[in-house]
Design an enzyme around this catalytic site. Structure first.
Site, mmCIF file in Angstrom:
data_model
loop_
_atom_site.group_PDB
_atom_site.id
_atom_site.type_symbol
_atom_site.label_atom_id
_atom_site.label_comp_id
_atom_site.label_asym_id
_atom_site.label_seq_id
_atom_site.Cartn_x
_atom_site.Cartn_y
_atom_site.Cartn_z
ATOM 1 N N GLU A 222 0.832 -1.219 0.000
ATOM 2 C CA GLU A 222 0.000 0.000 0.000
ATOM 3 C C GLU A 222 0.857 1.256 0.000
ATOM 4 O O GLU A 222 0.721 2.111 0.878
ATOM 5 C CB GLU A 222 -0.897 0.020 1.248
ATOM 6 C CG GLU A 222 -1.811 -1.173 1.419
ATOM 7 C CD GLU A 222 -2.500 -1.189 2.793
ATOM 8 O OE1 GLU A 222 -2.257 -0.281 3.616
ATOM 9 O OE2 GLU A 222 -3.279 -2.126 3.032
ATOM 10 N N PRO A 223 1.751 1.425 -0.954
ATOM 11 C CA PRO A 223 2.611 2.622 -0.933
ATOM 12 C C PRO A 223 1.844 3.887 -1.296
ATOM 13 O O PRO A 223 1.019 3.884 -2.209
ATOM 14 C CB PRO A 223 3.668 2.315 -2.002
ATOM 15 C CG PRO A 223 2.986 1.380 -2.945
ATOM 16 C CD PRO A 223 2.017 0.577 -2.129
ATOM 17 N N GLY A 224 2.115 4.935 -0.576
ATOM 18 C CA GLY A 224 1.532 6.236 -0.898
ATOM 19 C C GLY A 224 2.649 7.197 -1.252
ATOM 20 O O GLY A 224 2.999 7.405 -2.413
ATOM 21 N N ARG A 225 3.284 7.735 -0.218
ATOM 22 C CA ARG A 225 4.325 8.749 -0.386
ATOM 23 C C ARG A 225 5.391 8.371 -1.414
ATOM 24 O O ARG A 225 5.794 9.205 -2.222
ATOM 25 C CB ARG A 225 4.995 8.971 0.973
ATOM 26 C CG ARG A 225 5.965 10.125 1.003
ATOM 27 C CD ARG A 225 6.799 10.107 2.304
ATOM 28 N NE ARG A 225 6.013 9.826 3.476
ATOM 29 C CZ ARG A 225 5.531 10.746 4.308
ATOM 30 N NH1 ARG A 225 5.774 12.019 4.106
ATOM 31 N NH2 ARG A 225 4.822 10.374 5.355
ATOM 32 N N CYS B 172 -2.528 34.054 9.204
ATOM 33 C CA CYS B 172 -2.317 34.772 10.464
ATOM 34 C C CYS B 172 -1.957 33.835 11.609
ATOM 35 O O CYS B 172 -2.734 33.650 12.557
ATOM 36 C CB CYS B 172 -3.572 35.556 10.800
ATOM 37 S SG CYS B 172 -4.043 36.602 9.432
HETATM 38 N N1 LLP Z 1 -1.662 2.139 4.397
HETATM 39 C C1 LLP Z 1 -2.197 2.632 5.528
HETATM 40 C C2 LLP Z 1 -3.128 1.804 6.290
HETATM 41 C C3 LLP Z 1 -1.871 3.935 5.944
HETATM 42 O O1 LLP Z 1 -2.387 4.404 7.066
HETATM 43 C C4 LLP Z 1 -0.977 4.712 5.173
HETATM 44 C C5 LLP Z 1 -0.627 6.077 5.568
HETATM 45 C C6 LLP Z 1 -0.445 4.156 3.985
HETATM 46 C C7 LLP Z 1 -0.807 2.855 3.646
HETATM 47 C C8 LLP Z 1 0.497 4.909 3.094
HETATM 48 O O2 LLP Z 1 1.691 5.163 3.743
HETATM 49 P P1 LLP Z 1 2.914 5.833 2.965
HETATM 50 O O3 LLP Z 1 3.423 4.827 1.945
HETATM 51 O O4 LLP Z 1 2.428 7.058 2.338
HETATM 52 O O5 LLP Z 1 3.905 6.076 4.037
HETATM 53 N N2 LLP Z 1 0.271 13.054 6.467
HETATM 54 C C9 LLP Z 1 1.497 12.382 6.843
HETATM 55 C C10 LLP Z 1 1.501 10.930 6.461
HETATM 56 C C11 LLP Z 1 0.330 10.134 7.002
HETATM 57 C C12 LLP Z 1 0.357 8.691 6.634
HETATM 58 C C13 LLP Z 1 -0.910 8.019 7.017
HETATM 59 N N3 LLP Z 1 -1.027 6.657 6.629
HETATM 60 C C14 LLP Z 1 2.671 13.151 6.247
HETATM 61 O O6 LLP Z 1 2.470 14.152 5.575
HETATM 62 O O7 LLP Z 1 3.825 12.786 6.491
#
Ligand code: LLP
Length: 426
Positions: free
Chosen positions: A282-285, A354
């Site tokens: 589940e990659p996001g970032r 602000c």
């Molecule tokens: N799967 C689950 C269940 C998650 O909670 C998350 C992210 C991901 C996958 C994706 O994770 P990643 O590959 O992006 O690390 N707003 C924060 C990051 C919050 C991440 C929340 N969960 C920031 O700007 O650093």
């Protein structure tokens, strides 16, 4: 992926994304403006695929992009075209994925507080799996599935109690957090799930945190998960898939290199070698972070007694990460500019909101003059997705560069849209 993925300096020393000068993009679409690179997004996805391929595991794997990182339809559509599945956390994200052409049977639904309406909606859409986070959620889902005559495909999100060594706000795999089913309780909950007529036990999932720079905690969590999978199999509960979540970090600054997909996933994949289960990620970032930047213009320079301020037209409402996590984003000048007219000095790069918490970068040594363009790098993940209208600021435009072309993928909000849903008293 390195920061270089987004940067190339052209002949006139003006920053480009792919073939396009950022100054041209600013002139055409205005600022603040999020700029994404199709090439960089594609390359980040390819790095995952190539790593899985190198381990002979591509066929058994599904890369479910975590929509929360950047939910723009064009980004989702691009990943859908590349064959991605999706990790969602709300029916809003479900609707986005479907609108972007993603297939429901490749969606996993994560989240610690799904509402019954959301469960119903996702059941109707026939998603791949519900990542269930508590015994109570399991019971609710079972009841709702029963009421609509369906069986809910389920994975339990197990909390392995492993320290991911990242910012506390984005650590999720310790037992002190609200996430997942405690490791010690998971076995019994699986046994119970297996007896529920409207639940189909499919898999197991785990996500220990975000912006992980060290692969060791993820490998440690994988070891614990595999131990549980094997115990379950011995007890007659054979899981079809193992979902190892997201979390791989990206490079935000030169001093803090991030692992490549090969380095990060390698230790996990070695532990998974020869297994028959399907693998989900589940990659996001790591798919979007370094494929986007925020373009902003210097409005005002203030040279104070203690500090110099560059007030830019982007603010904490556009990019919340610095204010919320004290996160670092590199900030660079878009054009080389007339260095004779301005001399480099340390600036606080701040927005017009602000609050003193409204900063995008502290102590950045830059030669600036009013009207200069700046690029705030590595802003593709959790940038626009976390933007708000605070201070009644319309949200920024988003564009995607594709070679020599640029597409407006979200237009800048109008002032009229800010209060279109509101009304005065009768
Ligand atoms: N799967 C689950 C269940 C998650 O909670 C998350 C992210 C991901 C996958 C994706 O994770 P990643 O590959 O992006 O690390 N707003 C924060 C990051 C919050 C991440 C929340 N969960 C920031 O700007 O650093």
């Amino acid at each position: 992926m390195s920061l270089a993925a987004m940067r190339c300096v052209g002949n006139e020393n003006t920053l480009h994304v792919e073939e396009l000068a950022l100054s041209d993009i600013a002139n055409r679409f205005g600022t603040p403006c999020y700029v994404y690179s199709r090439k960089a997004l594609t390359a980040a996805f390819a790095a995952y695929r190539d790593t899985l391929q190198a381990h002979g595991m591509l066929e058994q794997s599904m890369i479910c992009y975590a929509v929360k990182a950047n939910s723009n339809l064009a980004v989702l559509n691009l990943f859908a075209r590349l064959g991605a599945g999706f990790d969602i956390v709300s029916v809003g994200e479900l609707a986005r994925v479907i609108a972007a052409g993603g297939s429901p049977d490749k969606i996993v639904f994560s989240g610690v507080g799904k509402s019954s309406a959301e469960m119903r909606e996702a059941l109707k859409a026939k998603i791949h799996c519900f990542n269930v986070e508590s015994a109570s959620e399991l019971d609710q889902l079972s009841e709702i599935a029963g009421s609509v005559g369906l069986r809910a495909p389920v994975s339990l999100r197990v909390n392995p109690d492993v320290d991911p060594k990242t910012h506390p706000y984005i650590s999720t795999g310790l037992k002190s957090t609200k996430f997942g089913v405690a490791f010690g309780e998971a076995f019994e909950l699986y046994r119970r799930a297996a007896t529920l007529p409207h639940i189909a036990v499919k898999g197991i999932d785990c996500h220990i945190g975000s912006q992980l720079l060290d692969p060791a905690p993820a490998a440690e969590a994988t070891g614990k998960i595999l131990e549980l999978v094997d115990r379950l199999a011995a007890a007659g509960i054979a899981l079809e898939h193992i979902d190892l979540g997201g979390g791989m970090g990206v490079q935000y600054r030169a001093e803090e290199p991030a692992p490549s997909a090969a380095d990060y996933l390698g230790p996990m994949l070695k532990m998974l070698a020869g297994r028959r289960e399907k693998l989900l990620f589940e990659p996001g970032r790591s798919l979007v972070g370094n494929a986007g930047l925020l373009l902003t213009r210097v409005e005002v320079l203030k040279h104070g007694e203690e500090k110099n301020f560059a007030v830019v037209d982007a603010a904490m409402n556009d990019l919340m990460r610095p204010a919320l996590y004290d996160a670092w984003h590199d900030i660079v000048k878009v054009g080389a500019g007339d260095t004779a007219a301005s001399k480099a000095m340390p600036y606080e790069i701040v927005g017009p909101v602000c609050e003193s918490g409204d900063f995008l970068g502290h102590d950045r040594k830059l030669a600036l003059k009013e009207g200069d363009l700046l690029a705030i790098l590595s802003a593709g993940a959790y940038g626009m997705a976390m933007a708000s209208n605070y201070n009644s600021r319309p949200r920024a435009a988003e564009v995607m560069v594709d070679g020599e072309a640029v597409h407006l993928v979200r237009r800048r909000e109008d002032i009229s849209q800010l209060f279109a849903l509101e009304s005065t008293l009768p």
